[in-house]
Design an enzyme around this catalytic site. Sequence first.
Site, PDB file in Angstrom:
ATOM      1  N   SER A   1       0.798  -1.213   0.000  1.00  0.00           N
ATOM      2  CA  SER A   1       0.000   0.000   0.000  1.00  0.00           C
ATOM      3  C   SER A   1       0.841   1.279   0.000  1.00  0.00           C
ATOM      4  O   SER A   1       1.475   1.600  -0.998  1.00  0.00           O
ATOM      5  CB  SER A   1      -0.964  -0.047   1.182  1.00  0.00           C
ATOM      6  OG  SER A   1      -2.025   0.827   0.981  1.00  0.00           O
TER       7      SER A   1
ATOM      8  N   ASP B   1      10.062   5.708 -10.219  1.00  0.00           N
ATOM      9  CA  ASP B   1       9.650   6.460 -11.407  1.00  0.00           C
ATOM     10  C   ASP B   1      10.436   7.752 -11.581  1.00  0.00           C
ATOM     11  O   ASP B   1      10.688   8.198 -12.705  1.00  0.00           O
ATOM     12  CB  ASP B   1       8.145   6.767 -11.340  1.00  0.00           C
ATOM     13  CG  ASP B   1       7.300   5.516 -11.477  1.00  0.00           C
ATOM     14  OD1 ASP B   1       7.817   4.508 -11.991  1.00  0.00           O
ATOM     15  OD2 ASP B   1       6.130   5.531 -11.048  1.00  0.00           O
TER      16      ASP B   1
ATOM     17  N   LYS C   1      -1.122  -4.249  -3.421  1.00  0.00           N
ATOM     18  CA  LYS C   1      -2.417  -3.703  -2.975  1.00  0.00           C
ATOM     19  C   LYS C   1      -2.506  -2.264  -3.449  1.00  0.00           C
ATOM     20  O   LYS C   1      -1.912  -1.365  -2.873  1.00  0.00           O
ATOM     21  CB  LYS C   1      -2.508  -3.793  -1.454  1.00  0.00           C
ATOM     22  CG  LYS C   1      -3.696  -3.049  -0.835  1.00  0.00           C
ATOM     23  CD  LYS C   1      -5.011  -3.737  -1.123  1.00  0.00           C
ATOM     24  CE  LYS C   1      -6.121  -3.225  -0.213  1.00  0.00           C
ATOM     25  NZ  LYS C   1      -6.422  -1.809  -0.340  1.00  0.00           N
TER      26      LYS C   1
END
Length: 704
Positions: A485, A496, A510
């Site tokens: 999460s 990224d 999740k």
Amino acid sequence: MRYQPPSRRISMKRFLPSTTLALFLGFTAASAFAATSSANPWGSLQPDREQVIASLNVVELLKRHHYSKPPLNDARSVIIYDSYLKLLDPARSYFTAADIAEFDKWRSKFDDLLKSGDLDPGFLIYKRHLDRVKQRVDFALGELNKGIDKMDFSVDESLQTDREKAPWAKNSAELDDLWRKRVKDEVLRLKIAGKEPKAIQELLTKRYKNQLSRLEQTRSEDIFQAYINTFAQSYDPHTNYLSPDSAENFDINMSLSLEGIGAVLQSDNDQVKIVRLVPAGPAEKSKLLAPADKIIGVAQGNGEMVDVIGWRLDEVVKLIRGPKGSVVRLEVIPASNAPNNQTSKVVAITREAVKLEDQAAKKSILKLDHEGRQYSLGVIEIPAFYLDFKAFRAGDPNYKSTTRDVKRLIGELQKDKVDGIVIDLRNNGGGSLQEATELTGLFINQGPTVLVRNSDGRVDVLADDNPGAYYTGPLALLVNRLSASASEIFAGAMQDYHRALILGGQTFGKGTVQTIQPLNHGELKLTLAKFYRVSGQSTQHQGVIPDIEYPAVVDTKEIGESALPEAMPWDSIRPAIKPESDPFKPFLTELKARHDARAAQNPDFVFTRDRLALAQKLLHETKVSLNETQRRALHTEIETQQLTMENTRRKAKGEEPLKELKKEDEDALPSEDDKLKPEDDAYLVESGQIMLDFLGLNSAVAKH
């Protein structure tokens, strides 16, 4: 997220109306229910008016507000039907082929039944299940009453243990033979575990009689929750119906973090399995429990150990919970045991609430020799993404949060002149989305941190608006399968933005957001949004894939979002940032090659790989012998393999070999001297070596 803090739950309320939908108030279906006579106490159980209204509300809420908005049609009916049968009879050891043939007439009609408020078929199937369970338990007691000394363990016969796709039994005689073998297998497991015949007879007899008692206590609410929850979970595994009893603690089936042991539990057929330990909780601090351990008994203080095999998860939770400061004793089958090894240990744990300060980020310094020079690397362990929401709302300038603590720790490490920082997110199950966003802001200039796509297609962009990064030095993140999460949001952003090397194992996966919606009867927790990384990739299902992967400690096919039924798929949307040059990409091939060379010789990495390979091999065994000689020989062979692996590791590390596998001291608590130093953690050390490899390679290129 597995647990949404109050701030998250409140902020998501805006997605739904503030009041429960009061639908179909003029229905007449309830008046059609007729009580049926039955010799069993559950024979007359029927759905009531409140349950029918609640079921209609659930249908409408899922239709209007679930993220995917899949149609409630014949195809979904089949999913509901198959899931319901799997819930009630996962090993296909209760229903007969005749039962299934009778039920099949509803296979593609549950959509129409639910839309009309007709709960009768769901109740009928459940009550038939109760009938069949009683028959099987009565049969098992009959077998035990013959005396376990009459059982012949010299016969060469076997029991099929993986029956998920087995044919349904043709008749009761076929089930009798299956259950004769099941009882025999239970006796043999306990014999090999060292229990005496009289104790085995008493234990199993009591276990089955307790099961009969629990059957007799079945309420209409139990049936309704099982049926409607099966319907809700056909949309995704995190959409759940919660009965009025469960609604007070909507995460009761997932967390025992308050006045409990601090463990995430789930049902595993007739047993309760530990999925993960809550960071800084009593169980995690005791070092006596581990993920995949199975709890088979619970005792209060020095009281009698209650056998809980076959109990419902919520019943076991109630036993484990208790007043703060009290002691609960658990009988546990360790995950490290071979599948057929029922040897258990008893651990004593003092219940307590998980304190915010215990979950706070911590720092240490890792000293490493690399290419003839000693380096110092800062290590920051983040057990959870926490925020003292009460103090934050009250305007307390000293409120505790992950970001504030990490910022302070970075400053302290910089004063220590560390050469880089490793952030340890292993086993971090998530927490505050706000903190995941703000923590990202410490390491990037400014910009988007995570995207939230709602069921209407609208994408909200959460961003760090503060210009400038607080820390611009070398950075690596260490993750594993239990990093979930908020951890995945932070790790995904770091990957990224090419801000950190991501090392370790594939994360949990999740990537969805849930909210709680009150009903006239109970509550519905439903998925209404999905997280996306700034690259546009979802964290759902796939999680974050490390730049360099380490051997998995747990089987990723058994634990993680992808292991859950009806898990929503991975997908992508339009990215929020333009790709920048990746400073790691030119060196990844060489970094992986160096890592592989070290890992092949690292005793801890080799041990982890070999242990998981053995566990996976044993899990794929679908039959067990009921011949005692063969079974004991297999048990000895497996223990020999485990001992050989352990001693190979110990020899490589210059430690004394063991004569037999260690048996844990049930009451031993780790002392300060027992706590691992960073240099003792093979995964941390390897992460530091990879970072130093990168710094060396990058420096060499810069010089040229």
